[in-house]
Design a protein around this motif. Sequence first.
Motif, PDB file in Angstrom:
ATOM      1  N   TYR A 121     -13.800  31.277 -47.619  1.00 38.94           N
ATOM      2  CA  TYR A 121     -14.156  32.488 -46.880  1.00 38.94           C
ATOM      3  C   TYR A 121     -15.668  32.544 -46.855  1.00 38.94           C
ATOM      4  CZ  TYR A 121      -9.283  33.604 -47.191  1.00 38.94           C
ATOM      5  OH  TYR A 121      -7.909  33.554 -47.063  1.00 38.94           O
ATOM      6  N   VAL A 122     -16.215  32.434 -45.654  1.00 36.58           N
ATOM      7  CA  VAL A 122     -17.649  32.306 -45.475  1.00 36.58           C
ATOM      8  C   VAL A 122     -18.196  33.540 -44.759  1.00 36.58           C
ATOM      9  CG1 VAL A 122     -19.455  30.891 -44.411  1.00 36.58           C
ATOM     10  CG2 VAL A 122     -17.394  29.804 -45.303  1.00 36.58           C
ATOM     11  N   PRO A 123     -19.232  34.198 -45.321  1.00 37.49           N
ATOM     12  CA  PRO A 123     -19.880  35.291 -44.587  1.00 37.49           C
ATOM     13  C   PRO A 123     -20.473  34.745 -43.285  1.00 37.49           C
ATOM     14  CG  PRO A 123     -20.553  35.269 -46.881  1.00 37.49           C
ATOM     15  CD  PRO A 123     -19.812  33.997 -46.642  1.00 37.49           C
ATOM     16  N   ALA A 124     -20.139  35.369 -42.177  1.00 39.07           N
ATOM     17  CA  ALA A 124     -20.554  34.861 -40.868  1.00 39.07           C
ATOM     18  C   ALA A 124     -21.390  35.898 -40.117  1.00 39.07           C
ATOM     19  CB  ALA A 124     -19.325  34.493 -40.050  1.00 39.07           C
ATOM     20  N   PRO A 125     -22.721  35.719 -40.131  1.00 43.09           N
ATOM     21  CA  PRO A 125     -23.571  36.616 -39.333  1.00 43.09           C
ATOM     22  C   PRO A 125     -23.280  36.426 -37.846  1.00 43.09           C
ATOM     23  CG  PRO A 125     -24.883  35.227 -40.809  1.00 43.09           C
ATOM     24  CD  PRO A 125     -23.484  34.717 -40.843  1.00 43.09           C
ATOM     25  N   THR A 126     -23.329  37.508 -37.095  1.00 39.42           N
ATOM     26  CA  THR A 126     -23.119  37.401 -35.658  1.00 39.42           C
ATOM     27  C   THR A 126     -24.466  37.218 -34.974  1.00 39.42           C
ATOM     28  OG1 THR A 126     -23.220  39.790 -35.424  1.00 39.42           O
ATOM     29  CG2 THR A 126     -21.036  38.820 -35.685  1.00 39.42           C
ATOM     30  N   GLY A 127     -24.453  36.595 -33.836  1.00 35.36           N
ATOM     31  CA  GLY A 127     -25.681  36.398 -33.070  1.00 35.36           C
ATOM     32  C   GLY A 127     -26.504  35.226 -33.582  1.00 35.36           C
ATOM     33  N   LYS A 128     -27.663  35.057 -32.993  1.00 36.60           N
ATOM     34  CA  LYS A 128     -28.557  33.956 -33.345  1.00 36.60           C
ATOM     35  C   LYS A 128     -29.600  34.357 -34.373  1.00 36.60           C
ATOM     36  CE  LYS A 128     -27.704  31.196 -29.404  1.00 36.60           C
ATOM     37  NZ  LYS A 128     -26.433  30.770 -29.912  1.00 36.60           N
ATOM     38  N   VAL A 129     -29.837  35.681 -34.500  1.00 33.80           N
ATOM     39  CA  VAL A 129     -30.812  36.210 -35.459  1.00 33.80           C
ATOM     40  C   VAL A 129     -30.102  37.264 -36.287  1.00 33.80           C
ATOM     41  CG1 VAL A 129     -33.017  37.417 -35.745  1.00 33.80           C
ATOM     42  CG2 VAL A 129     -32.721  35.814 -33.842  1.00 33.80           C
ATOM     43  N   TYR A 130     -30.111  37.098 -37.613  1.00 33.46           N
ATOM     44  CA  TYR A 130     -29.500  38.106 -38.473  1.00 33.46           C
ATOM     45  C   TYR A 130     -30.518  39.217 -38.704  1.00 33.46           C
ATOM     46  CZ  TYR A 130     -27.536  40.564 -42.409  1.00 33.46           C
ATOM     47  OH  TYR A 130     -27.061  41.554 -43.233  1.00 33.46           O
ATOM     48  N   ILE A 131     -30.138  40.420 -38.291  1.00 29.28           N
ATOM     49  CA  ILE A 131     -31.003  41.587 -38.439  1.00 29.28           C
ATOM     50  C   ILE A 131     -30.381  42.484 -39.503  1.00 29.28           C
ATOM     51  CG2 ILE A 131     -32.050  43.559 -37.283  1.00 29.28           C
ATOM     52  CD1 ILE A 131     -31.635  41.921 -34.636  1.00 29.28           C
ATOM     53  N   PRO A 132     -31.018  42.599 -40.661  1.00 23.44           N
ATOM     54  CA  PRO A 132     -30.466  43.445 -41.719  1.00 23.44           C
ATOM     55  C   PRO A 132     -30.360  44.893 -41.266  1.00 23.44           C
ATOM     56  CG  PRO A 132     -32.318  42.137 -42.516  1.00 23.44           C
ATOM     57  CD  PRO A 132     -32.253  41.964 -41.034  1.00 23.44           C
ATOM     58  N   MET A 133     -29.350  45.579 -41.746  1.00 22.50           N
ATOM     59  CA  MET A 133     -29.123  47.001 -41.506  1.00 22.50           C
ATOM     60  C   MET A 133     -28.737  47.309 -40.060  1.00 22.50           C
ATOM     61  SD  MET A 133     -29.675  48.116 -44.460  1.00 22.50           S
ATOM     62  CE  MET A 133     -30.733  49.036 -45.505  1.00 22.50           C
ATOM     63  N   GLY A 134     -28.465  46.298 -39.258  1.00 24.03           N
ATOM     64  CA  GLY A 134     -28.009  46.526 -37.900  1.00 24.03           C
ATOM     65  C   GLY A 134     -29.058  47.099 -36.971  1.00 24.03           C
ATOM     66  N   LEU A 135     -30.336  47.050 -37.350  1.00 25.30           N
ATOM     67  CA  LEU A 135     -31.392  47.557 -36.475  1.00 25.30           C
ATOM     68  C   LEU A 135     -31.855  46.445 -35.555  1.00 25.30           C
ATOM     69  CD1 LEU A 135     -33.514  49.433 -39.143  1.00 25.30           C
ATOM     70  CD2 LEU A 135     -31.817  50.410 -37.610  1.00 25.30           C
ATOM     71  N   PHE A 136     -31.790  46.674 -34.271  1.00 25.80           N
ATOM     72  CA  PHE A 136     -32.290  45.670 -33.341  1.00 25.80           C
ATOM     73  C   PHE A 136     -32.764  46.343 -32.074  1.00 25.80           C
ATOM     74  CE2 PHE A 136     -27.868  46.181 -32.338  1.00 25.80           C
ATOM     75  CZ  PHE A 136     -27.825  46.127 -30.965  1.00 25.80           C
TER      76      PHE A 136
END
Length: 169
Positions: A121-136
């Motif tokens: 079970y692997v943590p999988a960030p979404t998108g091409k850039v992982y943005i902590p706290m969901g701020l983008f």
Amino acid sequence: MNFPGMGLMAVQYNPREISNIEEHQKLLNRTIHDFIRFLSYHHANDLRSAGVSEEGLFYMKRGQIPENYTVHLKYPFNYGGQISFENMVFIQARPFHELIHLYINKQIIGPKGTLHPQQLYVPAPTGKVYIPMGLFTGSGGKNKQDRSVLAGFTQGALKDLAMRSMPGR
């Protein structure tokens, strides 16, 4: 472990031999270099949201990774992951990348050494850039491309970079 903005992905063990480790490493390095350049022109706002400074963006346009950032393969190579832009994410090395590998290693390393479980079970960030706290801030707004592309590569040149980075090239 808490991985904000990441889901867990189940991956099956798919062992493979690497006949030429040096060629494999060259392909990985070249793909990462091209991926960094691609991000700097097409995801500049996301990179800023992830904490990359303007100086960091300048170096990324040259294919260099800023301090405390790395490129992570979402789907592990030993478990069938490919060396491609779709399988890469730009992420802060500390703490997020370290936590991902700590979580994976706890599943792999057994009491008598290294194991290869059939499923991880692997943590999988979404998108091409992982943005902590969901701020983008988004790439360009209203489904438009990031305007920073005009400062460097054309869309066609970036497609050529991606094609050169594909396995077998």
